[in-house]
Write an enzyme that holds these catalytic residues in place. Structure first.
Site, PDB file in Angstrom:
ATOM      1  N   HIS B  51      -3.714   2.534   3.159  1.00  0.00           N
ATOM      2  CA  HIS B  51      -3.411   3.901   2.966  1.00  0.00           C
ATOM      3  C   HIS B  51      -3.111   4.300   1.592  1.00  0.00           C
ATOM      4  O   HIS B  51      -2.813   3.475   0.813  1.00  0.00           O
ATOM      5  CB  HIS B  51      -2.066   4.155   3.805  1.00  0.00           C
ATOM      6  N   GLU B  53      -0.757   5.616  -0.131  1.00  0.00           N
ATOM      7  CA  GLU B  53       0.824   5.245  -0.594  1.00  0.00           C
ATOM      8  C   GLU B  53       0.875   3.897  -0.877  1.00  0.00           C
ATOM      9  O   GLU B  53       1.319   3.522  -1.878  1.00  0.00           O
ATOM     10  CB  GLU B  53       1.524   5.698   0.411  1.00  0.00           C
ATOM     11  N   CYS B  81       3.248   7.822   7.041  1.00  0.00           N
ATOM     12  CA  CYS B  81       3.345   7.374   8.393  1.00  0.00           C
ATOM     13  C   CYS B  81       4.591   6.389   8.507  1.00  0.00           C
ATOM     14  O   CYS B  81       4.958   5.892   7.357  1.00  0.00           O
ATOM     15  CB  CYS B  81       2.146   6.687   8.831  1.00  0.00           C
ATOM     16  N   CYS B  84       4.098   3.345   5.793  1.00  0.00           N
ATOM     17  CA  CYS B  84       4.089   3.865   4.413  1.00  0.00           C
ATOM     18  C   CYS B  84       5.489   4.354   4.221  1.00  0.00           C
ATOM     19  O   CYS B  84       5.896   3.999   3.180  1.00  0.00           O
ATOM     20  CB  CYS B  84       3.154   5.049   4.025  1.00  0.00           C
TER      21      CYS B  84
END
Lengths: 156, 156
Positions: B51, B53, B81, B84
């Protein structure tokens, strides 16, 4: 659930000692084969995301050539934190087997039940406390060696 | 909180289009300087942990040579999410600024409030809905292009 995979995770955990990292180890298993291994490298790599579970999941995805680890099991010596529990959901892992409980950061049963939240639309089977004494004993010996109980010396 | 850093995160998000990844972008800022950038590479790298992040946090830690991103801010175009949000806690990030809300997997305000859980012993300042229309508009255009609303086409 097969305890021999937890032994493999414990062998990974032992490797973390050498780098001064909290001894946590993990393996990902699919179709009776270990397809990913990892041990905590937060200190060794100075990477806050380098938990054992994350490294094992990334290696497993690389092995399969797919981010979907459908049908795979993750064995880890310590209860996953929120980051790692979230990665288990994101990777669509079917089964989680963990050893020691983490009362400070465990996101599966200790502090919260992230994997039981039905809103994520992905169910994970959980087997907790497997080989608990060996997993927690290893952690205890590590922290006794440090003679320090600073919260920042947990893997989390 | 400085909106120009959200613009930088949006520029990162646009890069994800090229690889067929859900357009989410992130930057980590410390002392007025961007020290980490990332955009969603789940499909491109077939890595469930890739992801935006996570990649920005890892790059920032590498830049600093430390897993502790104390005093740093993370700007991301979509609500984090659980994975993260957990990484934000683990990295000791001081401030989170996000754009669009994620009703399916958002772990900051939408589904749960992970960063507000005082048991983690780390407080994160949160600024939500910043540049919301641009961030959510980019996502909407992506999903309209796909003409598909399958849950697995979300970043999560």
């Amino acid at each position: 659930m097969n305890r021999s995979y937890m032994k493999a995770a414990l062998q990974e955990a032992v490797k973390a000692f050498a780098t001064g990292d909290v001894p946590v180890g993990a393996v990902v298993v699919k179709d009776g084969k270990i397809i990913g291994t990892g041990f905590n490298k937060r200190e060794a790599c100075q990477d806050p995301t380098a938990h054992a579970e994350m490294l094992a999941i990334r290696e497993a995805a690389e092995s399969l050539g797919s981010w979907r680890l459908t049908g795979a099991s993750l064995y880890v010596t310590l209860e996953p934190c929120p980051m790692c529990a979230g990665a288990i959901i994101n990777a669509r892992i079917q089964k989680l087997v963990f050893g020691a409980y983490d009362p400070k950061a465990g996101a599966v049963v200790s502090l919260m039940g992230l994997l039981y939240d039905e809103r994520f639309n992905h169910a994970v089977e959980v087997y907790d406390g497997i080989c608990h004494d060996q997993c927690s004993g290893l952690l205890r010996r590590f922290f006794q060696g440090l003679r320090c109980d600073d919260a920042d010396n947990s893997e989390r």
